[in-house]
Design a protein around this motif. Structure first.
Motif, PDB file in Angstrom:
ATOM      1  N   ALA A  36      86.254  13.934  40.899  1.00 12.62           N
ATOM      2  CA  ALA A  36      86.217  13.254  39.599  1.00 12.62           C
ATOM      3  C   ALA A  36      85.945  11.761  39.753  1.00 12.62           C
TER       4      ALA A  36
ATOM      5  N   GLY B 196      87.581  26.544  29.591  1.00 10.87           N
ATOM      6  CA  GLY B 196      87.397  25.694  30.769  1.00 10.87           C
ATOM      7  C   GLY B 196      87.958  24.294  30.533  1.00 10.87           C
TER       8      GLY B 196
ATOM      9  N   VAL C 252      82.206   6.858  29.968  1.00  9.94           N
ATOM     10  CA  VAL C 252      82.143   7.749  31.138  1.00  9.94           C
ATOM     11  C   VAL C 252      81.948   9.219  30.741  1.00  9.94           C
TER      12      VAL C 252
ATOM     13  N   GLY D 256      80.055  12.593  30.551  1.00  9.62           N
ATOM     14  CA  GLY D 256      79.065  13.109  31.507  1.00  9.62           C
ATOM     15  C   GLY D 256      79.466  12.795  32.930  1.00  9.62           C
ATOM     16  N   ARG D 257      78.498  12.658  33.780  1.00  9.86           N
ATOM     17  CA  ARG D 257      78.827  12.463  35.196  1.00  9.86           C
ATOM     18  C   ARG D 257      78.263  11.195  35.794  1.00  9.86           C
TER      19      ARG D 257
ATOM     20  N   ASN E 299      85.293  16.923  26.856  1.00  8.79           N
ATOM     21  CA  ASN E 299      86.674  17.355  26.972  1.00  8.79           C
ATOM     22  C   ASN E 299      87.585  16.157  27.292  1.00  8.79           C
ATOM     23  N   ASP E 300      87.518  15.644  28.506  1.00  9.30           N
ATOM     24  CA  ASP E 300      88.415  14.532  28.888  1.00  9.30           C
ATOM     25  C   ASP E 300      88.280  13.340  27.946  1.00  9.30           C
TER      26      ASP E 300
ATOM     27  N   THR F 158      74.794  19.890  30.718  1.00 10.50           N
ATOM     28  CA  THR F 158      74.538  21.151  31.447  1.00 10.50           C
ATOM     29  C   THR F 158      73.751  22.119  30.574  1.00 10.50           C
TER      30      THR F 158
ATOM     31  N   GLY G 180      80.483  19.822  24.059  1.00 10.63           N
ATOM     32  CA  GLY G 180      80.705  19.930  25.505  1.00 10.63           C
ATOM     33  C   GLY G 180      81.411  18.731  26.099  1.00 10.63           C
TER      34      GLY G 180
ATOM     35  N   LYS H 235      82.214  24.630  23.034  1.00 11.34           N
ATOM     36  CA  LYS H 235      82.312  24.851  24.482  1.00 11.34           C
ATOM     37  C   LYS H 235      82.261  26.342  24.752  1.00 11.34           C
ATOM     38  N   ARG H 236      82.126  26.700  26.025  1.00 10.82           N
ATOM     39  CA  ARG H 236      81.904  28.122  26.319  1.00 10.82           C
ATOM     40  C   ARG H 236      83.184  28.945  26.291  1.00 10.82           C
TER      41      ARG H 236
ATOM     42  N   TYR I 134      79.737  16.135  28.990  1.00 10.51           N
ATOM     43  CA  TYR I 134      79.077  16.779  30.136  1.00 10.51           C
ATOM     44  C   TYR I 134      78.441  18.130  29.760  1.00 10.51           C
TER      45      TYR I 134
ATOM     46  N   ASP J   1      77.463  28.726  24.667  1.00  7.71           N
ATOM     47  CA  ASP J   1      76.689  27.653  25.288  1.00  7.71           C
ATOM     48  C   ASP J   1      76.321  26.643  24.192  1.00  7.71           C
ATOM     49  N   ALA J   2      76.464  25.357  24.497  1.00  4.43           N
ATOM     50  CA  ALA J   2      76.280  24.324  23.465  1.00  4.43           C
ATOM     51  C   ALA J   2      74.902  24.424  22.805  1.00  4.43           C
TER      52      ALA J   2
HETATM   53  P1  NAP Z   1      84.361  17.029  30.907  1.00  8.14           P
HETATM   54  O1  NAP Z   1      85.732  16.497  30.737  1.00  8.14           O
HETATM   55  O2  NAP Z   1      83.860  17.276  32.275  1.00  8.14           O
HETATM   56  O3  NAP Z   1      84.282  18.379  30.042  1.00  8.14           O
HETATM   57  C1  NAP Z   1      83.074  19.056  29.865  1.00  8.14           C
HETATM   58  C2  NAP Z   1      83.348  20.303  29.049  1.00  8.14           C
HETATM   59  O4  NAP Z   1      82.077  20.876  28.765  1.00  8.14           O
HETATM   60  C3  NAP Z   1      84.153  21.353  29.802  1.00  8.14           C
HETATM   61  O5  NAP Z   1      85.453  21.454  29.257  1.00  8.14           O
HETATM   62  C4  NAP Z   1      83.338  22.655  29.641  1.00  8.14           C
HETATM   63  O6  NAP Z   1      84.191  23.654  29.048  1.00  8.14           O
HETATM   64  C5  NAP Z   1      82.218  22.264  28.679  1.00  8.14           C
HETATM   65  N1  NAP Z   1      80.918  22.833  29.069  1.00  8.14           N
HETATM   66  C6  NAP Z   1      80.376  22.919  30.291  1.00  8.14           C
HETATM   67  N2  NAP Z   1      79.169  23.502  30.233  1.00  8.14           N
HETATM   68  C7  NAP Z   1      78.949  23.807  28.930  1.00  8.14           C
HETATM   69  C8  NAP Z   1      77.875  24.425  28.227  1.00  8.14           C
HETATM   70  N3  NAP Z   1      76.763  24.856  28.855  1.00  8.14           N
HETATM   71  N4  NAP Z   1      77.977  24.555  26.889  1.00  8.14           N
HETATM   72  C9  NAP Z   1      79.096  24.120  26.237  1.00  8.14           C
HETATM   73  N5  NAP Z   1      80.136  23.530  26.842  1.00  8.14           N
HETATM   74  C10 NAP Z   1      80.067  23.368  28.181  1.00  8.14           C
HETATM   75  O7  NAP Z   1      83.285  16.073  30.212  1.00  8.14           O
HETATM   76  P2  NAP Z   1      83.417  14.689  29.488  1.00  8.14           P
HETATM   77  O8  NAP Z   1      84.341  14.794  28.301  1.00  8.14           O
HETATM   78  O9  NAP Z   1      82.013  14.219  29.275  1.00  8.14           O
HETATM   79  O10 NAP Z   1      84.161  13.748  30.521  1.00  8.14           O
HETATM   80  C11 NAP Z   1      83.530  13.258  31.709  1.00  8.14           C
HETATM   81  C12 NAP Z   1      84.508  13.262  32.885  1.00  8.14           C
HETATM   82  O11 NAP Z   1      83.846  12.810  34.072  1.00  8.14           O
HETATM   83  C13 NAP Z   1      85.681  12.333  32.662  1.00  8.14           C
HETATM   84  O12 NAP Z   1      86.839  12.863  33.258  1.00  8.14           O
HETATM   85  C14 NAP Z   1      85.264  11.089  33.394  1.00  8.14           C
HETATM   86  O13 NAP Z   1      86.349  10.266  33.797  1.00  8.14           O
HETATM   87  C15 NAP Z   1      84.577  11.710  34.602  1.00  8.14           C
HETATM   88  N6  NAP Z   1      83.732  10.670  35.208  1.00  8.14           N
HETATM   89  C16 NAP Z   1      82.582  10.307  34.621  1.00  8.14           C
HETATM   90  C17 NAP Z   1      81.865   9.247  35.145  1.00  8.14           C
HETATM   91  C18 NAP Z   1      80.612   8.735  34.509  1.00  8.14           C
HETATM   92  O14 NAP Z   1      80.063   7.767  35.032  1.00  8.14           O
HETATM   93  N7  NAP Z   1      80.143   9.352  33.432  1.00  8.14           N
HETATM   94  C19 NAP Z   1      82.314   8.575  36.277  1.00  8.14           C
HETATM   95  C20 NAP Z   1      83.495   9.002  36.873  1.00  8.14           C
HETATM   96  C21 NAP Z   1      84.193  10.055  36.323  1.00  8.14           C
HETATM   97  P3  NAP Z   1      83.806  25.218  29.226  1.00  8.14           P
HETATM   98  O15 NAP Z   1      83.784  25.465  30.689  1.00  8.14           O
HETATM   99  O16 NAP Z   1      84.904  25.935  28.520  1.00  8.14           O
HETATM  100  O17 NAP Z   1      82.493  25.417  28.573  1.00  8.14           O
END
Ligand code: NAP
Length: 457
Positions: free
Chosen positions: A205, A420, A339, A341-342, A383-384, A311, A381, A416-417, A307, A442-443
């Motif tokens: 993470a 997860g 933040v 996505g990834r 979560n956090d 995906t 899609g 979301k799917r 995120y 799927d989104a």
């Molecule tokens: P997330 O917390 O990773 O959650 C993504 C959600 O998307 C999952 O719960 C998943 O649930 C759902 N998902 C996955 N594939 C899918 C699909 N095809 N269709 C629908 N839903 C889908 O995402 P986030 O809210 O964007 O948060 C990003 C995280 O990355 C944070 O914890 C952040 O701190 C960390 N991070 C990001 C960066 C950056 O630079 N962006 C840097 C460091 C850390 P299901 O599996 O149930 O579908």
């Protein structure tokens, strides 16, 4: 004449790098900034190819062809969602190149390099080597080749800091005894090992922050290379790279309410599983026809991409849905978490690709006050970044991380799917709230269905 041309091409490259970086600081000018930096790199390469020290071009041409082929293939085939690990791999190669230049300089000239260049070579090899292995581990973690969870043991930080101290001691001893090759190669070997041990305890993470920090190290190693071989463009480009990478790491840490030391030594992701309690309650499932009616008769809808949108590659479908809503007079906005996505700017890049107007993208401090008057918040899609525990639960591992406060909207729909978890591995109490409904699937598929249903509503 040739020397003047080389110097001119380096000056041009340096100016283009600065303008490119400036352009990349704003989504509207980022594409142009990228092109400027590309032209800058081309100018630097042309200038370097005209250097009088070059004795034969065969190896250079072979390297150019091989590197360009690999780069092209990576550009075409590596998916957007794998960009962080692709970047980590590029840093590993960049840092290895810097290290190898240092080794070859020392191998060729030894102690004759003189005090200043010996210092630059030592620094370059030290930083370059630890960045190479550190980046390879970061790549392996993100690619799932080694477990993404932090690998920790008792006394780890003390061991790692001691190893770093011994490596730096070798470096300092080498500066005073430049003729002792053993010290140089010992420092090189220890730096390689330290790179592995530095990144292994860090959870996947936190890898984007680590990658950006390693980017900064690779930049500094390149700047040192510039000093070692008296190359101005390397000094300038390396310093820009080092500085911007470090600033980016700080920006990401601030967006997650963490410190750099906590990222590097906090083993985030290892303890959180035990602290994660099941939220209990039930999630309420909803069907796309019902959501479409809610959206079609809303005054304001806010989309919150995460995120999962990346995906699913759902950005184009999302734009279609937004257009269908706007045609009915609904106000559409997008909430962008720094933040989500990834990688930094992940959502901005994807939405720009789908031609979403930049004026519709809102940062946290702009959009959060609007949720109480928002009819529907649609979480695509994410979560956090929408987890209210970060705000409400001081014991949560993500306590204090700024969030998109969708729970304050009149109604929330989460796409979301299934069940997860987010990247942090935490439960999300949002999904159990009274005003929240889950649209599973799927989104992209869900959004396509919603757009069709909105048009027919
Ligand atoms: P997330 O917390 O990773 O959650 C993504 C959600 O998307 C999952 O719960 C998943 O649930 C759902 N998902 C996955 N594939 C899918 C699909 N095809 N269709 C629908 N839903 C889908 O995402 P986030 O809210 O964007 O948060 C990003 C995280 O990355 C944070 O914890 C952040 O701190 C960390 N991070 C990001 C960066 C950056 O630079 N962006 C840097 C460091 C850390 P299901 O599996 O149930 O579908």
């Amino acid at each position: 004449m040739k020397t003047y041309f080389v110097e001119f091409s380096y000056l041009l490259a340096s100016i283009l790098f600065v303008l490119g970086l400036r352009g990349m600081s704003n989504p509207e000018t980022a594409r142009r900034g990228m092109h400027l930096a590309e032209f800058g790199m081309a100018a630097a390469v042309v200038g370097t190819l005209l250097q009088k020290e070059i004795v034969s071009y065969e190896w250079i041409i072979a390297g150019l062809l091989l590197g360009s082929t690999i780069g092209l293939a990576m550009g075409v085939w590596v998916p957007m969602t794998a960009m962080p690990q692709r970047t980590a791999l590029s840093h590993a190669f960049g840092a290895l190149a810097a290290s190898l230049v240092g080794v070859s300089e020392y191998y060729l000239h030894g102690a004759n390099l003189g005090e200043f260049r010996i210092c630059a070579v030592g620094f370059e090899v030290l930083l370059g080597s630890l960045t190479t292995t550190g980046s390879l581990i970061a790549f392996s973690k993100l690619q799932g080749l080694v477990p993404g969870t932090p690998l920790i043991y008792k006394g780890q930080n003390i061991f790692n800091l001691s190893l770093l101290a011994v490596t730096i001691a070798c470096f300092l001893l080498f500066l005073f005894n430049p003729g002792t090759a053993l010290l140089f190669y010992l420092m090189l070997g220890l730096a390689f090992i330290f790179g592995v041990l530095l990144v292994m305890p860090i959870g996947a993470a936190d890898m984007p922050v680590v990658i950006s920090l390693l980017n900064s190290y690779a930049g500094l190693a390149s700047a040192a290379t510039g000093f070692a071989i008296s190359n101005n463009v390397l000094i300038i480009a390396g310093t820009l790279d080092g500085g911007s990478g470090f600033i980016l790491s700080l920006v990401m840490c601030r967006a997650m309410n963490r410190s750099i030391t906590n990222v590097l030594f906090g083993a985030f992701g290892s303890v959180q599983e035990s602290r994660t309690e099941s939220t209990g309650g039930t999630m309420r499932e909803v069907h796309s026809e019902d959501v479409a009616v809610q959206l079609a008769y809303a005054r304001q809808v806010v989309f919150v991409p995460g995120y999962g949108m990346a995906t699913a590659q759902a950005q184009h479908a999302l734009r279609e849905l937004a257009t269908a809503l706007e045609d009915r007079g609904v106000t559409v906005k997008y909430a962008i978490h720094p933040v989500a996505g990834r990688m930094p700017g992940h959502m901005n890049v994807l939405l720009a690709e789908a031609n979403v107007p930049y004026s519709q993208l809102y940062e946290l401090d702009q959009i959060n006050p609007e949720f109480p008057s928002t009819d529907v918040a649609v979480v695509v899609g994410a979560n956090d970044v929408v987890n209210p525990d970060a705000r409400d639960n001081p014991n949560s591992p993500i306590a204090g991380m700024p969030i998109v406060e969708v729970d304050k909207a009149r109604s929330v729909v989460v796409l979301k799917r299934g069940r997860g978890k987010g990247f942090s591995g935490l439960e999300n109490p949002l999904f159990y709230k009274q005003n929240c409904e889950m649209l599973y699937g799927d989104a992209k598929d869900s959004i396509v269905q919603l757009a069709g249903a909105v048009r027919n509503a």
